[in-house]
Scaffold this motif. Structure first.
Motif, PDB file in Angstrom:
ATOM      1  N   ALA A  67       0.827  -1.205   0.000  1.00 10.24           N
ATOM      2  CA  ALA A  67       0.000   0.000   0.000  1.00 10.24           C
ATOM      3  C   ALA A  67       0.860   1.253   0.000  1.00 10.24           C
ATOM      4  O   ALA A  67       0.571   2.221  -0.715  1.00 10.24           O
ATOM      5  N   GLU A  68       1.939   1.236   0.775  1.00 10.00           N
ATOM      6  CA  GLU A  68       2.834   2.392   0.830  1.00 10.00           C
ATOM      7  C   GLU A  68       3.530   2.618  -0.511  1.00 10.00           C
ATOM      8  O   GLU A  68       3.649   3.753  -0.977  1.00 10.00           O
ATOM      9  N   GLN A  69       3.971   1.542  -1.152  1.00  8.48           N
ATOM     10  CA  GLN A  69       4.611   1.670  -2.456  1.00  8.48           C
ATOM     11  C   GLN A  69       3.640   2.231  -3.492  1.00  8.48           C
ATOM     12  O   GLN A  69       4.001   3.104  -4.287  1.00  8.48           O
ATOM     13  N   CYS A  70       2.405   1.750  -3.482  1.00  8.86           N
ATOM     14  CA  CYS A  70       1.395   2.273  -4.411  1.00  8.86           C
ATOM     15  C   CYS A  70       1.128   3.749  -4.136  1.00  8.86           C
ATOM     16  O   CYS A  70       1.010   4.554  -5.072  1.00  8.86           O
ATOM     17  N   THR A  71       1.047   4.121  -2.866  1.00 10.34           N
ATOM     18  CA  THR A  71       0.798   5.515  -2.501  1.00 10.34           C
ATOM     19  C   THR A  71       1.929   6.412  -2.990  1.00 10.34           C
ATOM     20  O   THR A  71       1.677   7.515  -3.504  1.00 10.34           O
ATOM     21  N   LEU A  72       3.161   5.966  -2.871  1.00  9.56           N
ATOM     22  CA  LEU A  72       4.290   6.742  -3.374  1.00  9.56           C
ATOM     23  C   LEU A  72       4.222   6.900  -4.896  1.00  9.56           C
ATOM     24  O   LEU A  72       4.482   7.978  -5.427  1.00  9.56           O
ATOM     25  N   MET A  73       3.851   5.836  -5.597  1.00  9.88           N
ATOM     26  CA  MET A  73       3.717   5.918  -7.057  1.00  9.88           C
ATOM     27  C   MET A  73       2.584   6.862  -7.439  1.00  9.88           C
ATOM     28  O   MET A  73       2.708   7.631  -8.398  1.00  9.88           O
ATOM     29  N   ILE A  74       1.489   6.812  -6.702  1.00 12.08           N
ATOM     30  CA  ILE A  74       0.371   7.728  -6.954  1.00 12.08           C
ATOM     31  C   ILE A  74       0.852   9.165  -6.806  1.00 12.08           C
ATOM     32  O   ILE A  74       0.574  10.016  -7.645  1.00 12.08           O
ATOM     33  N   HIS A  75       1.603   9.427  -5.761  1.00  7.87           N
ATOM     34  CA  HIS A  75       2.087  10.786  -5.492  1.00  7.87           C
ATOM     35  C   HIS A  75       3.065  11.266  -6.568  1.00  7.87           C
ATOM     36  O   HIS A  75       2.923  12.374  -7.087  1.00  7.87           O
ATOM     37  N   PHE A  76       4.056  10.439  -6.887  1.00  7.54           N
ATOM     38  CA  PHE A  76       5.121  10.891  -7.783  1.00  7.54           C
ATOM     39  C   PHE A  76       4.797  10.738  -9.266  1.00  7.54           C
ATOM     40  O   PHE A  76       5.282  11.519 -10.082  1.00  7.54           O
ATOM     41  N   ARG A  77       3.968   9.773  -9.629  1.00  8.26           N
ATOM     42  CA  ARG A  77       3.618   9.560 -11.038  1.00  8.26           C
ATOM     43  C   ARG A  77       2.231  10.073 -11.395  1.00  8.26           C
ATOM     44  O   ARG A  77       1.855  10.089 -12.556  1.00  8.26           O
ATOM     45  N   GLY A  78       1.450  10.405 -10.380  1.00  4.17           N
ATOM     46  CA  GLY A  78       0.112  10.922 -10.625  1.00  4.17           C
ATOM     47  C   GLY A  78      -0.970   9.862 -10.687  1.00  4.17           C
ATOM     48  O   GLY A  78      -2.158  10.183 -10.706  1.00  4.17           O
ATOM     49  N   ARG A  79      -0.564   8.600 -10.708  1.00  2.80           N
ATOM     50  CA  ARG A  79      -1.511   7.484 -10.777  1.00  2.80           C
ATOM     51  C   ARG A  79      -0.775   6.182 -10.534  1.00  2.80           C
ATOM     52  O   ARG A  79       0.433   6.112 -10.695  1.00  2.80           O
ATOM     53  N   CYS A  80      -1.563   5.153 -10.201  1.00  2.00           N
ATOM     54  CA  CYS A  80      -0.969   3.829 -10.014  1.00  2.00           C
ATOM     55  C   CYS A  80      -2.058   2.774 -10.176  1.00  2.00           C
ATOM     56  O   CYS A  80      -3.153   2.919  -9.627  1.00  2.00           O
ATOM     57  N   GLY A  81      -1.749   1.729 -10.928  1.00  2.00           N
ATOM     58  CA  GLY A  81      -2.632   0.574 -11.017  1.00  2.00           C
ATOM     59  C   GLY A  81      -2.463  -0.240  -9.743  1.00  2.00           C
ATOM     60  O   GLY A  81      -1.419  -0.856  -9.543  1.00  2.00           O
ATOM     61  N   VAL A  82      -3.466  -0.203  -8.868  1.00  2.00           N
ATOM     62  CA  VAL A  82      -3.334  -0.810  -7.548  1.00  2.00           C
ATOM     63  C   VAL A  82      -3.858  -2.236  -7.476  1.00  2.00           C
ATOM     64  O   VAL A  82      -3.546  -2.967  -6.540  1.00  2.00           O
ATOM     65  N   LYS A  83      -4.652  -2.650  -8.466  1.00  2.00           N
ATOM     66  CA  LYS A  83      -5.219  -4.002  -8.438  1.00  2.00           C
ATOM     67  C   LYS A  83      -5.586  -4.397  -9.865  1.00  2.00           C
ATOM     68  O   LYS A  83      -6.123  -3.586 -10.618  1.00  2.00           O
ATOM     69  N   SER A  84      -5.316  -5.634 -10.242  1.00  2.00           N
ATOM     70  CA  SER A  84      -5.713  -6.180 -11.538  1.00  2.00           C
ATOM     71  C   SER A  84      -6.704  -7.303 -11.310  1.00  2.00           C
ATOM     72  O   SER A  84      -6.625  -8.000 -10.301  1.00  2.00           O
ATOM     73  N   GLY A  85      -7.630  -7.476 -12.247  1.00  2.00           N
ATOM     74  CA  GLY A  85      -8.579  -8.573 -12.111  1.00  2.00           C
ATOM     75  C   GLY A  85      -9.768  -8.413 -13.022  1.00  2.00           C
ATOM     76  O   GLY A  85      -9.747  -7.628 -13.974  1.00  2.00           O
ATOM     77  N   GLU A  86     -10.803  -9.147 -12.712  1.00  2.00           N
ATOM     78  CA  GLU A  86     -12.035  -9.096 -13.488  1.00  2.00           C
ATOM     79  C   GLU A  86     -12.803  -7.827 -13.153  1.00  2.00           C
ATOM     80  O   GLU A  86     -12.797  -7.364 -12.005  1.00  2.00           O
ATOM     81  N   PHE A  87     -13.488  -7.273 -14.129  1.00  2.00           N
ATOM     82  CA  PHE A  87     -14.214  -6.016 -13.978  1.00  2.00           C
ATOM     83  C   PHE A  87     -15.179  -6.065 -12.794  1.00  2.00           C
ATOM     84  O   PHE A  87     -15.195  -5.156 -11.964  1.00  2.00           O
ATOM     85  N   ASP A  88     -15.965  -7.127 -12.700  1.00  2.00           N
ATOM     86  CA  ASP A  88     -16.980  -7.231 -11.640  1.00  2.00           C
ATOM     87  C   ASP A  88     -16.359  -7.210 -10.243  1.00  2.00           C
ATOM     88  O   ASP A  88     -16.946  -6.677  -9.306  1.00  2.00           O
ATOM     89  N   THR A  89     -15.182  -7.766 -10.097  1.00  2.00           N
ATOM     90  CA  THR A  89     -14.491  -7.770  -8.805  1.00  2.00           C
ATOM     91  C   THR A  89     -13.992  -6.373  -8.455  1.00  2.00           C
ATOM     92  O   THR A  89     -14.045  -5.954  -7.292  1.00  2.00           O
ATOM     93  N   LEU A  90     -13.514  -5.647  -9.462  1.00  2.00           N
ATOM     94  CA  LEU A  90     -12.914  -4.332  -9.224  1.00  2.00           C
ATOM     95  C   LEU A  90     -13.945  -3.232  -8.989  1.00  2.00           C
ATOM     96  O   LEU A  90     -13.641  -2.224  -8.358  1.00  2.00           O
ATOM     97  N   VAL A  91     -15.172  -3.411  -9.469  1.00  2.00           N
ATOM     98  CA  VAL A  91     -16.197  -2.368  -9.352  1.00  2.00           C
ATOM     99  C   VAL A  91     -16.464  -2.004  -7.895  1.00  2.00           C
ATOM    100  O   VAL A  91     -16.492  -0.824  -7.538  1.00  2.00           O
TER     101      VAL A  91
END
Length: 111
Positions: A67-91
């Protein structure tokens, strides 16, 4: 009889026939699941690092480090893909993240 990888392969091919064996292998590769969507979280100037990190741990079930690594990427890159999977699961995850005031979207992977 001495069983080595070559002997076992020859034995299998002799029982099933090489064409049938190749067809089974192709089917197994085709059925391999590849996630087609990712949940992307975007940076903002409102939410704290701690809040975004806690949200990712609670909603996406990330470890504290992930979570901390994703938060740092969100801050410095402006976005981060935090989870991959099926659409229904991610909604439901996207809805909960947005409910908490954090900007998130589900994007499709390009083929």
């Amino acid at each position: 009889m001495d069983f080595s990888v070559d002997n076992v392969s020859e034995f299998i091919f002799s029982l099933a026939g090489q064409e049938q064996w190749q067809e089974e292998v192709e089917v197994l590769v085709d059925e391999e699941a590849v996630p087609a969507h990712q949940l992307v979280v975007y940076n903002d100037e409102v939410n704290t690092f701690e809040y975004v990190t806690l949200t990712l741990m609670e909603v996406c079930e990330h470890s504290p480090e992930q979570a901390e690594q994703c938060t740092l990427m969100i801050h410095f890159r402006g976005r981060c893909g935090v989870k991959s999977g099926e659409f229904d699961t991610l909604v439901s995850m996207r809805n909960e993240i947005c409910r908490r005031g954090i900007s998130a979207e589900i994007e499709s992977f390009e083929s």
